[in-house]
Design an enzyme around this catalytic site. Structure first.
Site, PDB file in Angstrom:
ATOM      1  N   THR A  30      -5.924 -24.968   2.862  1.00 21.20           N
ATOM      2  CA  THR A  30      -7.197 -24.408   2.378  1.00 21.20           C
ATOM      3  C   THR A  30      -7.415 -24.735   0.900  1.00 21.20           C
ATOM      4  O   THR A  30      -8.542 -24.950   0.473  1.00 21.20           O
ATOM      5  CB  THR A  30      -7.206 -22.873   2.579  1.00 21.20           C
ATOM      6  N   ARG A  47       0.731 -26.569  -0.343  1.00 24.98           N
ATOM      7  CA  ARG A  47       1.634 -25.450  -0.667  1.00 24.98           C
ATOM      8  C   ARG A  47       2.867 -25.548   0.201  1.00 24.98           C
ATOM      9  O   ARG A  47       2.766 -25.663   1.428  1.00 24.98           O
ATOM     10  CB  ARG A  47       0.926 -24.111  -0.430  1.00 24.98           C
ATOM     11  N   SER A  88      -1.108 -20.034  -5.864  1.00 22.66           N
ATOM     12  CA  SER A  88      -2.014 -18.887  -5.939  1.00 22.66           C
ATOM     13  C   SER A  88      -1.309 -17.532  -5.875  1.00 22.66           C
ATOM     14  O   SER A  88      -0.509 -17.212  -6.730  1.00 22.66           O
ATOM     15  CB  SER A  88      -3.049 -19.011  -4.825  1.00 22.66           C
ATOM     16  N   HIS A  89      -1.569 -16.773  -4.816  1.00 21.18           N
ATOM     17  CA  HIS A  89      -1.028 -15.420  -4.689  1.00 21.18           C
ATOM     18  C   HIS A  89       0.295 -15.425  -3.938  1.00 21.18           C
ATOM     19  O   HIS A  89       0.869 -14.364  -3.709  1.00 21.18           O
ATOM     20  CB  HIS A  89      -2.036 -14.560  -3.928  1.00 21.18           C
ATOM     21  N   ASP A 146      -4.652 -12.506  -9.451  1.00 21.66           N
ATOM     22  CA  ASP A 146      -3.472 -13.059  -8.774  1.00 21.66           C
ATOM     23  C   ASP A 146      -2.711 -14.039  -9.661  1.00 21.66           C
ATOM     24  O   ASP A 146      -3.008 -14.177 -10.854  1.00 21.66           O
ATOM     25  CB  ASP A 146      -3.883 -13.734  -7.459  1.00 21.66           C
ATOM     26  N   ASP A 175      -2.666 -17.293 -10.143  1.00 22.22           N
ATOM     27  CA  ASP A 175      -3.390 -18.320 -10.900  1.00 22.22           C
ATOM     28  C   ASP A 175      -4.729 -17.847 -11.444  1.00 22.22           C
ATOM     29  O   ASP A 175      -5.503 -18.650 -11.976  1.00 22.22           O
ATOM     30  CB  ASP A 175      -3.575 -19.583 -10.057  1.00 22.22           C
ATOM     31  N   ASP A 185      -7.542 -16.663 -10.045  1.00 20.45           N
ATOM     32  CA  ASP A 185      -8.867 -16.878  -9.456  1.00 20.45           C
ATOM     33  C   ASP A 185      -9.314 -15.747  -8.543  1.00 20.45           C
ATOM     34  O   ASP A 185     -10.469 -15.681  -8.147  1.00 20.45           O
ATOM     35  CB  ASP A 185      -8.969 -18.257  -8.765  1.00 20.45           C
ATOM     36  N   ARG A 186      -8.390 -14.850  -8.204  1.00 13.95           N
ATOM     37  CA  ARG A 186      -8.777 -13.727  -7.339  1.00 13.95           C
ATOM     38  C   ARG A 186      -8.984 -12.456  -8.172  1.00 13.95           C
ATOM     39  O   ARG A 186      -8.449 -12.343  -9.275  1.00 13.95           O
ATOM     40  CB  ARG A 186      -7.693 -13.443  -6.310  1.00 13.95           C
ATOM     41  N   THR A 196     -14.252 -21.252   5.214  1.00 16.72           N
ATOM     42  CA  THR A 196     -13.292 -20.703   4.254  1.00 16.72           C
ATOM     43  C   THR A 196     -12.737 -21.828   3.390  1.00 16.72           C
ATOM     44  O   THR A 196     -12.402 -22.892   3.886  1.00 16.72           O
ATOM     45  CB  THR A 196     -12.151 -20.007   5.011  1.00 16.72           C
ATOM     46  N   GLU A 239     -14.237 -13.011   1.245  1.00 13.18           N
ATOM     47  CA  GLU A 239     -13.510 -11.787   1.578  1.00 13.18           C
ATOM     48  C   GLU A 239     -12.117 -11.775   0.960  1.00 13.18           C
ATOM     49  O   GLU A 239     -11.546 -10.720   0.755  1.00 13.18           O
ATOM     50  CB  GLU A 239     -13.428 -11.615   3.100  1.00 13.18           C
ATOM     51  N   SER A 240     -11.568 -12.971   0.675  1.00 16.63           N
ATOM     52  CA  SER A 240     -10.193 -13.061   0.182  1.00 16.63           C
ATOM     53  C   SER A 240     -10.123 -12.816  -1.325  1.00 16.63           C
ATOM     54  O   SER A 240      -9.341 -13.445  -2.025  1.00 16.63           O
ATOM     55  CB  SER A 240      -9.602 -14.417   0.533  1.00 16.63           C
ATOM     56  N   LYS A 292     -13.192 -20.122  -8.143  1.00 16.06           N
ATOM     57  CA  LYS A 292     -13.403 -18.686  -8.223  1.00 16.06           C
ATOM     58  C   LYS A 292     -12.706 -18.166  -9.471  1.00 16.06           C
ATOM     59  O   LYS A 292     -11.788 -18.806  -9.993  1.00 16.06           O
ATOM     60  CB  LYS A 292     -12.964 -17.983  -6.957  1.00 16.06           C
ATOM     61  N   ARG A 345      -6.024 -14.539  11.479  1.00 20.27           N
ATOM     62  CA  ARG A 345      -6.834 -13.564  10.755  1.00 20.27           C
ATOM     63  C   ARG A 345      -7.962 -13.109  11.681  1.00 20.27           C
ATOM     64  O   ARG A 345      -8.646 -13.941  12.281  1.00 20.27           O
ATOM     65  CB  ARG A 345      -7.422 -14.175   9.499  1.00 20.27           C
TER      66      ARG A 345
HETATM   67  C1  G16 Z   1      -7.572 -19.960  -0.960  1.00 21.33           C
HETATM   68  C2  G16 Z   1      -8.938 -20.568  -0.973  1.00 21.33           C
HETATM   69  C3  G16 Z   1      -9.959 -19.553  -0.591  1.00 21.33           C
HETATM   70  C4  G16 Z   1      -9.613 -18.903   0.738  1.00 21.33           C
HETATM   71  C5  G16 Z   1      -8.226 -18.318   0.662  1.00 21.33           C
HETATM   72  C6  G16 Z   1      -7.729 -17.726   1.961  1.00 21.33           C
HETATM   73  O1  G16 Z   1      -7.487 -19.003  -1.973  1.00 21.33           O
HETATM   74  O2  G16 Z   1      -9.252 -21.101  -2.237  1.00 21.33           O
HETATM   75  O3  G16 Z   1     -11.202 -20.176  -0.528  1.00 21.33           O
HETATM   76  O4  G16 Z   1     -10.532 -17.904   1.053  1.00 21.33           O
HETATM   77  O5  G16 Z   1      -7.318 -19.339   0.281  1.00 21.33           O
HETATM   78  O6  G16 Z   1      -7.393 -18.729   2.830  1.00 21.33           O
HETATM   79  P1  G16 Z   1      -6.641 -18.499   4.194  1.00 21.33           P
HETATM   80  O7  G16 Z   1      -7.410 -17.428   4.918  1.00 21.33           O
HETATM   81  O8  G16 Z   1      -6.745 -19.843   4.837  1.00 21.33           O
HETATM   82  O9  G16 Z   1      -5.236 -18.042   3.927  1.00 21.33           O
HETATM   83  P2  G16 Z   1      -6.307 -19.026  -3.030  1.00 21.33           P
HETATM   84  O10 G16 Z   1      -6.590 -17.891  -3.947  1.00 21.33           O
HETATM   85  O11 G16 Z   1      -5.057 -18.853  -2.208  1.00 21.33           O
HETATM   86  O12 G16 Z   1      -6.387 -20.370  -3.673  1.00 21.33           O
END
Ligand code: G16
Length: 548
Positions: free
Chosen positions: A23, A27, A118-119, A282, A284, A286-287, A349, A369-370, A381, A501
């Site tokens: 996404t 990772r 990220s998180h 989070d 990085d 962005d959340r 997404t 939503e995330s 973000k 999910r």
């Molecule tokens: C990433 C993406 C987001 C996405 C999220 C959740 O966020 O940048 O656009 O909504 O993953 O993805 P999934 O439902 O596939 O786990 P981040 O903050 O992890 O970079």
């Protein structure tokens, strides 16, 4: 004067077959990323695909997680061997994801490498990640990441320059055999931009009047940004920032700003002496998660309420041309956009799907939503931006978060929302579930369930209005005629197993149901979602393994 020339070596190795970005970038576990040649090959595949002109400028930064520092040195060496002549890197290797997006734009860089998972948890046993962004500051499109994946499968090796390690701790410029490396203050450009978007004077007055904020950086990258903005520029007491020191393992915590992983902040919000606004970001940056005294603001509501109040913010007085949300995100945003008479786009997404819309000027606000929200100020973000939106809105309206939300729901109705996650180590079982569910779709359309009827049952297919690209199989939607909706999709950010999910939503207008807890309102829908997808049959799970 000694002029040293660049010494470039070609290292031969077998290609890796598992470097398909998800996404948001590639990772993997640290142990995977740090094996010999792994990072090098992925970076080479990116350069082979992007074909940047010789002499290009590159931005590099990360969230400070374990392996960040070493990976940056490796990327500089591969970049130099592939024709990059200027590198901009955040001090100590740090750049939050939104700040990296800004710096790429500000320095007109040809690309950016953001080192983050990220998180996801960090440390030697945790996760590492790498994503690359384009000169717009936005993430590479799905077409480009797929091309990188194909290139990675065919590599015969990589090129690497022999360069001394760059001192990332000291701000300044170094010349490494003709490669210009500039270490910048990661917070400077970002803090300057924020002052043009928000009314810092009004916020300072609101804080002086006795209001308080509490920000949990979760030992991610936002600590230095939060200190600069909240403490230095807005005058908050230093203890307004919690866990403000970036740590390679995030202090052993899971740096995910949600009610479960940021439970300490939630507990604070329930105390009689709670701050007026509590927020977390989070790894990085962005959340965002937004809380008020005894109140949790769900991300779908947050972006909808932002849209309804945007003209109260100096940077957004003229409103926005349109808004967007990812498909599983609650449709609260659509209702506000409809009242404003502006389009609301529904994208798959992944933040990258918003980038074309932002770049084309079709939208000025978007959210997921995330726990992600942002505007056209960058192409990622932005957690701290979202926190500043809410502080500014509280200061401008002098009402509590709960009061603002209650009034919003009275006017637009409330979209109760919940995401249930089912984790299984058995990826094949999760894929089989999705396939079986897809096969039942023709029979579900029009089906009556109790007093409601399924109006639409489909597999979301996105047609990008800007570049015409198509993205198929982006999640299964069941839309009911009573305001309810169920969405299913597999997460694309995990590094092992599979997470199904299940997104539950119900738009209600009567005050009694508005006032109920979302978990209670959505309980029957959750049961139905599990039955329709035969979750227990495929995974053996009788209940979600997590829910938000
Ligand atoms: C990433 C993406 C987001 C996405 C999220 C959740 O966020 O940048 O656009 O909504 O993953 O993805 P999934 O439902 O596939 O786990 P981040 O903050 O992890 O970079």
């Amino acid at each position: 004067m000694i002029v040293s020339t660049l010494d470039i070596t070609h290292i031969s190795c077998a290609p890796f077959q598992d470097q398909r970005p998800g996404t948001a970038g590639l990772r993997k576990k640290v142990s995977v990323f740090s094996q010999p040649h792994y990072l090098e090959c992925f970076v080479q595949a990116i350069f082979d695909t992007l074909k940047l002109p010789d002499g290009s400028r590159l931005v590099i930064g990360g969230d400070g997680r374990y392996h960040n520092y070493d990976a940056i040195q490796t990327i500089i060496r591969i970049a130099a061997a592939n024709g990059i002549r200027e590198v901009i890197v955040g001090q100590n290797g740090l750049l939050s994801t939104p700040a990296a997006s800004l710096v790429i734009r500000k320095y007109s860089a040809a690309a950016g490498f953001i080192l983050t998972a990220s998180h996801n948890p960090g440390g030697p046993d945790g996760d590492f990640g790498l994503k690359f962004n384009t000169p717009t500051g936005g993430q590479a499109t799905e077409q480009v990441t797929e091309a990188v994946f194909r290139a990675s499968q065919q590599l015969s090796g990589y090129r690497i320059a022999s360069l001394a390690a760059t001192d990332l701790n000291r701000i300044g410029v170094t010349d490494l055999c003709g490669i210009h490396v500039e270490v910048i203050d990661p917070t400077a450009a970002y803090a300057t931009l924020m002052q043009t978007l928000f009314d810092f004077r009004a916020i300072r007055a609101w804080l002086k009047a006795g209001h308080r904020i509490r920000f949990d950086a979760m030992h991610g990258v936002t600590g230095p940004y939060a200190h600069r903005i909240f403490v230095d520029l807005l005058g908050c007491p230093p203890d307004s920032v919690l866990r403000g020191e970036p740590l390679p393992d995030f202090g052993g915590l899971h740096p995910d700003p949600n009610p479960i992983d940021a439970a300490e902040l939630v507990a604070e919000s329930l105390r009689p002496d709670s701050a007026d606004l509590l927020a977390a970001s989070d790894g990085d940056g962005d959340r965002n998660m937004i809380l008020g005294p005894d109140f949790f603001l769900s991300p779908g509501d947050s972006v909808a309420m932002m849209l309804a109040s945007l003209p109260l913010l100096p940077g957004y007085r003229g409103g926005v041309p349109g808004a967007a949300r990812s498909m599983p995100t609650s449709r609260a945003l659509d209702v506000v956009a409809a009242e404003l008479g502006i389009p609301c786009y529904e994208t798959p997404t992944g933040w990258r799907f918003f980038c074309n819309l932002l770049e084309a000027g079709l939208i000025g606000l978007c959210g997921e939503e995330s726990f992600g929200t942002s505007s056209a100020h960058v192409r990622e973000k932005d957690g701290l931006w979202a926190v500043l939106v809410w502080i500014n809105l509280l200061a401008a309206q002098n009402r509590s978060l709960k009061e603002i939300a209650s009034e919003h729901w009275r006017h637009y109705g409330r979209h109760h929302f919940q995401r249930q996650d089912y984790f299984t180590a058995d990826t094949a079982a999760a894929n089989a579930l999705v396939k079986a569910l897809r096969d039942t779709l023709p029979g579900l359309s029009g089906k009556k369930i109790g007093s409601a009827q399924i109006e639409t049952a489909d597999d979301f297919h996105y047609h990008d209005p800007v570049d015409g690209s198509e993205s198929a199989h982006q999640g299964i939607r069941l839309v009911f005629n009573n305001g309810a909706r169920i969405v299913y999709r597999l997460s694309g950010t995990g590094t092992s197993g599979a997470t199904l999910r299940v997104y539950l939503e119900h738009h209600v207008r009567d005050q009694a149901t508005i006032d109920q807890a979302s978990a209670k309102v959505l309980q029957p829908l959750g049961r139905l979602a599990a039955e329709l997808a035969r979750i227990s049959h495929f995974t053996g799970l009788d209940a979600p393994t997590g829910q938000i």
